[in-house]
Design a protein around this motif. Structure first.
Motif, PDB file in Angstrom:
ATOM      1  N   LYS A 281     -12.756   6.232  99.850  1.00 37.60           N
ATOM      2  CA  LYS A 281     -13.472   5.873  98.641  1.00 37.60           C
ATOM      3  C   LYS A 281     -12.467   5.759  97.495  1.00 37.60           C
ATOM      4  N   LEU A 282     -12.931   5.286  96.358  1.00 40.42           N
ATOM      5  CA  LEU A 282     -12.032   5.070  95.225  1.00 40.42           C
ATOM      6  C   LEU A 282     -12.528   5.797  93.978  1.00 40.42           C
ATOM      7  N   PRO A 283     -12.642   7.125  94.021  1.00 46.37           N
ATOM      8  CA  PRO A 283     -13.120   7.850  92.848  1.00 46.37           C
ATOM      9  C   PRO A 283     -12.067   7.924  91.746  1.00 46.37           C
ATOM     10  N   LYS A 284     -12.512   7.935  90.525  1.00 46.92           N
ATOM     11  CA  LYS A 284     -11.600   8.026  89.383  1.00 46.92           C
ATOM     12  C   LYS A 284     -10.749   9.290  89.458  1.00 46.92           C
ATOM     13  N   GLU A 285     -11.341  10.382  89.950  1.00 42.67           N
ATOM     14  CA  GLU A 285     -10.608  11.647  90.035  1.00 42.67           C
ATOM     15  C   GLU A 285      -9.363  11.517  90.899  1.00 42.67           C
ATOM     16  N   ASP A 286      -9.446  10.762  91.978  1.00 48.80           N
ATOM     17  CA  ASP A 286      -8.285  10.586  92.849  1.00 48.80           C
ATOM     18  C   ASP A 286      -7.255   9.656  92.210  1.00 48.80           C
ATOM     19  N   LEU A 287      -7.724   8.653  91.470  1.00 51.82           N
ATOM     20  CA  LEU A 287      -6.778   7.806  90.741  1.00 51.82           C
ATOM     21  C   LEU A 287      -6.008   8.626  89.711  1.00 51.82           C
ATOM     22  N   ILE A 288      -6.676   9.596  89.099  1.00 57.60           N
ATOM     23  CA  ILE A 288      -6.002  10.462  88.133  1.00 57.60           C
ATOM     24  C   ILE A 288      -4.952  11.330  88.826  1.00 57.60           C
ATOM     25  N   VAL A 289      -5.287  11.862  90.005  1.00 58.22           N
ATOM     26  CA  VAL A 289      -4.313  12.648  90.774  1.00 58.22           C
ATOM     27  C   VAL A 289      -3.068  11.810  91.071  1.00 58.22           C
ATOM     28  N   LEU A 290      -3.276  10.584  91.511  1.00 61.75           N
ATOM     29  CA  LEU A 290      -2.146   9.703  91.834  1.00 61.75           C
ATOM     30  C   LEU A 290      -1.356   9.351  90.578  1.00 61.75           C
TER      31      LEU A 290
END
Length: 332
Positions: A281-290
């Motif tokens: 999935k593409l959650p914003k939270e994971d984009l922030i981690v990256l």
């Protein structure tokens, strides 16, 4: 909205397709710039990247893809998901961004000069990476992160093997596994050994010379990115309570690679090891981690080549050939 925002009826260049098939069906056309709705951010796209997801959607294969994309023909004519660019305009309900902000994220139709995305699909671009590097991140980076952290539950000091480490997802897996403190062994072909070593792998196996399932070492976690070894062979390379995560795989006309996932689910009922498959999935939270990992210098996207928007069909052909080292990026 700023005075420079495109007005109604203004056109842009975008990659368009109207039926399933090969990259030859893609064309560069003039289409209307998306309307900036109240909860949307209009992004001027500087770069986008190509994923295996894109050519699955392009070809409509496996046929299960068509359950969501359209049975007889695609519901959407535009292509692409990953993007990076600058905010051109915002809707009245948007609070997280302002015109001029540099962002990256995910939105259908990324192979175009502009996209309109919800703000929960975008994050601020790190200052220490280029638009091309940021565009390489969303799908591949989130897939790697979720495979390691969520499915693999990787822990510091664990022995992790990444099977197929030179591609878009694989290069993120190597760097993320090291960021999580793992001891990383990676497999790749002869020409990619030094590149994979340079991004942090502790050991690199040339799979044209050595089959990792036949060596004595056992691994706590194996991420299998499109590998060709059988489930039974991969199990032998795990510790007694190790975890095996399928990350993608070769595509067939009907259900492959889901048949491999089904086999793993059945086999895992009878063994102590965990044999898993997932869809990212593409959650914003994971984009922030990256984003934070890139800012810290722990993850740097690897780019094989860039192509201008008009050469998107060639970029798709190149990626589908299976030889990309890292990511293939489209520039506007």
């Amino acid at each position: 909205m700023p005075a420079t925002a495109p007005g109604p009826g203004t056109t842009m260049k975008a990659i368009v397709r109207r039926k399933y098939g090969s990259p030859d069906l893609l064309s560069l056309e003039d289409v209307e710039i998306p309307v900036v709705e109240d909860d949307r951010v209009l992004v001027r796209v500087h770069a986008a990247s190509v994923n295996a997801l894109d050519w699955h959607v392009l070809r409509g294969l496996p046929y299960l893809v068509r359950m969501s994309e359209g049975l007889r023909k695609p519901k959407r004519s535009t292509m692409g998901v990953d993007l990076a660019g600058s905010v051109e305009a915002i809707g009245k309900n948007v609070t997280q961004f302002k015109p001029g902000d540099e962002v990256f994220g995910a939105r259908d139709g990324a192979f175009a000069e502009y996209v309109a995305a919800k703000e929960n699909k975008l994050v601020q671009k790190p200052a220490n990476v280029t638009f091309e590097q940021a565009a390489a991140v969303p799908v591949a980076g989130c897939t790697a992160l979720q495979a390691l952290r969520d499915k693999g539950q990787v822990q510091p000091g664990q022995r992790v093997l990444i099977n197929g480490a030179a591609g878009g997802v694989g290069t993120f897996c190597v760097q993320l596994a090291k960021a999580f403190g793992a001891d990383v062994t990676a497999t790749t072909s002869t020409g990619n050994v030094e590149m994979v070593r340079s991004i942090g792998a502790d050991r690199v196996i040339d799979y044209t010379q050595v089959d990792f399932t036949k060596i004595r070492e056992r691994f706590d976690l194996i991420l299998d990115i499109g590998g060709k070894q059988s489930l039974f062979a991969c199990r032998r390379a795990l510790t007694r309570v190790g975890t095996y995560v399928i990350v993608g795989g070769s595509s067939g006309r009907w259900i492959r690679p889901l048949d491999r996932a089904l086999g793993a689910a059945i086999l895992s009922r009878f063994v102590r090891q965990k044999l898993l498959f997932f869809i990212a999935k593409l959650p914003k939270e994971d984009l922030i981690v990256l984003k934070e990992l890139m800012e810290a210098g722990k993850v740097t996207p690897v780019i094989d080549r860039t192509e201008p928007l008009r050469e998107t069909p060639e970029a798709m052909r190149y990626l589908e050939g299976g030889h990309a080292r890292g990511k293939v990026v489209i520039t506007m």
